[in-house]
Scaffold this active site. Sequence first.
Site, PDB file in Angstrom:
ATOM      1  N   LYS A 104      50.064  31.379  29.869  1.00  0.00           N
ATOM      2  CA  LYS A 104      48.820  31.100  30.581  1.00  0.00           C
ATOM      3  C   LYS A 104      47.766  30.619  29.590  1.00  0.00           C
ATOM      4  O   LYS A 104      47.630  31.181  28.490  1.00  0.00           O
ATOM      5  CB  LYS A 104      48.342  32.380  31.293  1.00  0.00           C
ATOM      6  CG  LYS A 104      47.129  32.171  32.189  1.00  0.00           C
ATOM      7  CD  LYS A 104      46.754  33.464  32.922  1.00  0.00           C
ATOM      8  CE  LYS A 104      45.593  33.293  33.879  1.00  0.00           C
ATOM      9  NZ  LYS A 104      45.212  34.542  34.563  1.00  0.00           N
ATOM     10  N   SER A 153      45.777  38.888  39.275  1.00  0.00           N
ATOM     11  CA  SER A 153      46.186  37.532  38.895  1.00  0.00           C
ATOM     12  C   SER A 153      47.607  37.352  38.397  1.00  0.00           C
ATOM     13  O   SER A 153      48.046  36.223  38.238  1.00  0.00           O
ATOM     14  CB  SER A 153      45.234  36.991  37.844  1.00  0.00           C
ATOM     15  OG  SER A 153      44.086  36.516  38.493  1.00  0.00           O
ATOM     16  N   SER A 187      44.940  34.172  39.568  1.00  0.00           N
ATOM     17  CA  SER A 187      44.612  33.006  38.789  1.00  0.00           C
ATOM     18  C   SER A 187      45.761  32.483  37.922  1.00  0.00           C
ATOM     19  O   SER A 187      45.689  31.358  37.437  1.00  0.00           O
ATOM     20  CB  SER A 187      43.413  33.316  37.886  1.00  0.00           C
ATOM     21  OG  SER A 187      43.741  34.323  36.948  1.00  0.00           O
TER      22      SER A 187
END
Length: 495
Positions: free
Chosen positions: A79, A178, A154
């Site tokens: 990420k 997330s 997210s």
Amino acid sequence: MELYELTAHKLHELLVEKKTCSVEITSSIYQRIEKLDKKINSYITLTKELALEKARTVDKKIGKGEKIGPLAGIPIAIKDIISTKGTRTTCGSKILSNYVPIYDATVIEKLKKENAVILGKTNMDEFAMGSSTENSAYGVCKNPWDTSTIPGGSSGGSAASVASDLASMALGSDTGGSIRQPASMCGIVGLKPTYGRVSRYGLIAFASSLDQIGPITKDVKDTAILLNIISGHDSMDSTSVLEDVPDYTAHLKNDAKNLKIGVPKEYFVKGIHKDVEREVLNSIETFKKLGARILEISLPHTEYAVAAYYIIAPAEASSNLARYDGVHYGYRSIKSEIRNPKSEISSIVDMYERTRDEGFGNEVKRRIMLGTYALSSGYYEAYYLKALKVRTLIKNDFDEAFNKCDVILTPVSPTPAFKIGERISDPLQMYLSDIFTIPVNLAGLPAISIPCGFSSDGLPIGLQIIGKPFDEGQILRIAYTFEQNTDYHLKKPNL
Ligand code: GLN
């Protein structure tokens, strides 16, 4: 099966048996990325040259007969909120569009030591604020099961890349859901560790008292393997805990007998999608058949969790994001692009204002304003302090529940993946996507999302298993047991 489809533990077997090599695995994934990621947009930055170089190193080691660890030569996506030395780290924001960290996050150092192959940096909601990966300065990420829907957020890029076989595994971060929410919407496994289990050093801060890094994988065993590597105390993060790291793979037993599973009545209320409710209730039946005992429990302060979170998280964010001023990091406004394109910067304050105005997206600005307001004198006691008290009550609810049960089962998200654009103009609606995941962060507990069914439209649905602090082993065992007795994790989107 193609190499790109396989789990990390299967790839490891093939590497050890010399049936393939890391260059072959890595190349098969990049070929797929080149073919399909235009459709998904799961990556912001690819690091193909570095990845192939690493793959060649691992292949040489294997060739020389050296012993390799479980992640050596395995392609992993990261990420874009986790700092990678020498590789651009944007946080999904324009304000960090040119930011190249000069150090690695601790989790990245650990992966490099294991000779894992880092594929690139994945798409995300800006500064991890969002539940749909629509708040990215690098374009919306799509759900591979239906590209007209969101992948969750997210960590949507990490989840979508693993679900579409554009990565063998991935790292995400979870502040209010997330990791678990996108894992659930993409039909894969995602684990948020106990707060303090994994070092946050080098994880760009959103809300420091809630953020944790965790695995996003194709099955439970891969989560256990990745958690083994990334866990542990780190002198660079004073909130990381000096608790021993067990071998999580040793917990993977197909056994749920006499297990006490709590099901909170507050999590099955109006507003939950009927398909989600049906699949989660079916999963509870599966556990009953496997010999578990199901108890109804109560977590009475659940209804205040979202409100408390949306004071605490923005408050911390408003402070953490103060460093983006056009001086220390990233983007700086030279000429105003927004107000008057021709006007020069008139003062340093003008530069700060313009940089932040141009560099941050709308959701981030909303959070900074909310957080600054909640912390301001006169309002601090009414909002921030009150929210902290609610947080304690929520934590106490869980402590109480865990006196009666070993784990807690709940849905992950109240709905399957929704349409792109459906909630973006209605922040409150968006915030409610995390109603079942947020309490876990507020209490600092570990929780996993595993695939447990599909909606009538064919979209994946996840099951959340919440554990006691540092009881990741237990939730992994239960998740593994469910996986051994079902086949939802084997289904793949048709791309
Ligand atoms: N969706 C939640 C938020 O927008 C949680 C995000 C996260 O876990 N990073 O804050």
